[in-house]
Design an enzyme around this catalytic site. Structure first.
Site, short mmCIF file in Angstrom:
data_model
loop_
_atom_site.label_atom_id
_atom_site.label_comp_id
_atom_site.label_asym_id
_atom_site.label_seq_id
_atom_site.Cartn_x
_atom_site.Cartn_y
_atom_site.Cartn_z
N HIS A 1 0.82 -1.21 0.00
CA HIS A 1 0.00 0.00 0.00
C HIS A 1 0.86 1.27 0.00
O HIS A 1 1.92 1.34 0.62
CB HIS A 1 -0.95 -0.01 1.20
CG HIS A 1 -0.31 0.05 2.54
ND1 HIS A 1 0.18 -1.05 3.19
CD2 HIS A 1 -0.10 1.10 3.37
CE1 HIS A 1 0.69 -0.69 4.37
NE2 HIS A 1 0.52 0.60 4.50
N ASN A 2 0.35 2.25 -0.76
CA ASN A 2 0.97 3.56 -0.91
C ASN A 2 2.30 3.55 -1.68
O ASN A 2 3.00 4.57 -1.72
CB ASN A 2 1.16 4.26 0.43
CG ASN A 2 -0.15 4.75 1.01
OD1 ASN A 2 -0.77 4.06 1.83
ND2 ASN A 2 -0.61 5.91 0.57
#
Length: 247
Positions: free
Chosen positions: A241-242
């Site tokens: 994530h990210n």
């Protein structure tokens, strides 16, 4: 479909050395060449095979100079590997594309489907999804709520796209690919346990991206996990994530 050596050379802007009328209808590896096929020589360690291959036509670099007699017709080009890629792309583009929407697909009334889409059996498209033109959606694909997909995208069987994710134009997602599953976010609590942090972001895939089979791209905690234009991901990768993957 058959092509003559001259037709291929004209397409590639190459030079024929040998019989320009000889025809091929398939591809082969140089060490396993068969009559009626086209092969190529790019890596010097395979040079020995050009003198024994049974392939009818061989793509070679323009600076190639044979050391002895070659039975095959040669087509000299600036870069034989790139030339092969061009031919493979041409052949692939000539294959008929699947068409029509299966009666076994489940499509929300509020989903928007572009022209010339193929949607296979047991595909699911949820409410608010927007699908572009000429999209190929194979069986058992899941497209969640408010997903946006551009034009000329191919989603192979069992691709899963969670809610809100965005995909640009001309992307290819291979079988089992998952976009938008939760990022691995947990916070330690006072009692020693870990509480799940809701992952409220999305995944954004820009145009001309190809993602291999069973690769996962996690949704961001906030904002977006981003795969930029033209990136190519192999099979069995996890993008956390990210993360941002550049062009």
């Amino acid at each position: 479909m058959e092509f003559s050596a001259q037709q291929i050379a004209d397409f590639l802007k190459g030079e024929v050395v040998g019989d320009p009328t000889i025809k091929v209808s398939d591809f082969s590896k140089i060490e396993e060449g068969r009559a009626g096929t086209l092969t190529f020589l790019s890596n010097p360690k395979y040079t020995e095979y050009i003198y024994t291959t049974k392939a009818s036509v061989v793509l070679v670099n323009s600076d190639f100079v044979p050391e002895k007699e070659i039975g095959a017709t040669l087509i000299k080009v600036a870069n034989s590997y790139e030339a092969l890629a061009s031919l493979l792309s041409l052949v692939e583009s000539m294959k008929p594309k699947k068409q029509g929407v299966s009666s076994l697909a489940s499509i929300s009334e509020s989903a928007a489907i572009g022209e010339n889409a193929y949607i296979g059996p047991y595909a699911v498209i949820e409410s608010g999804a927007k699908i572009g033109k000429n999209v190929q959606i194979y069986p058992h694909v899941y497209i969640g709520e408010n997903v946006t997909i551009g034009d000329n995208v191919i989603l192979y069987p069992n691709v899963t796209i969670y809610h809100g994710c965005k995909i640009g134009d001309r992307c290819i997602l291979h079988a089992g690919c998952v976009l938008g599953s939760d990022g691995f976010g947990f916070a330690p609590s006072a009692d020693g346990h870990y509480d799940k942090i809701p992952q409220i972001g999305i995944v954004t895939i820009e145009s001309d991206v190809e993602i291999g089979a069973n690769t996962t791209v996690d949704r961001s905690t906030m904002g977006t996990t981003l795969i930029k234009r033209g990136a190519k991901l192999d099979n069995l990768i996890q993008i956390a994530h990210n993360v941002e993957v550049g062009e």
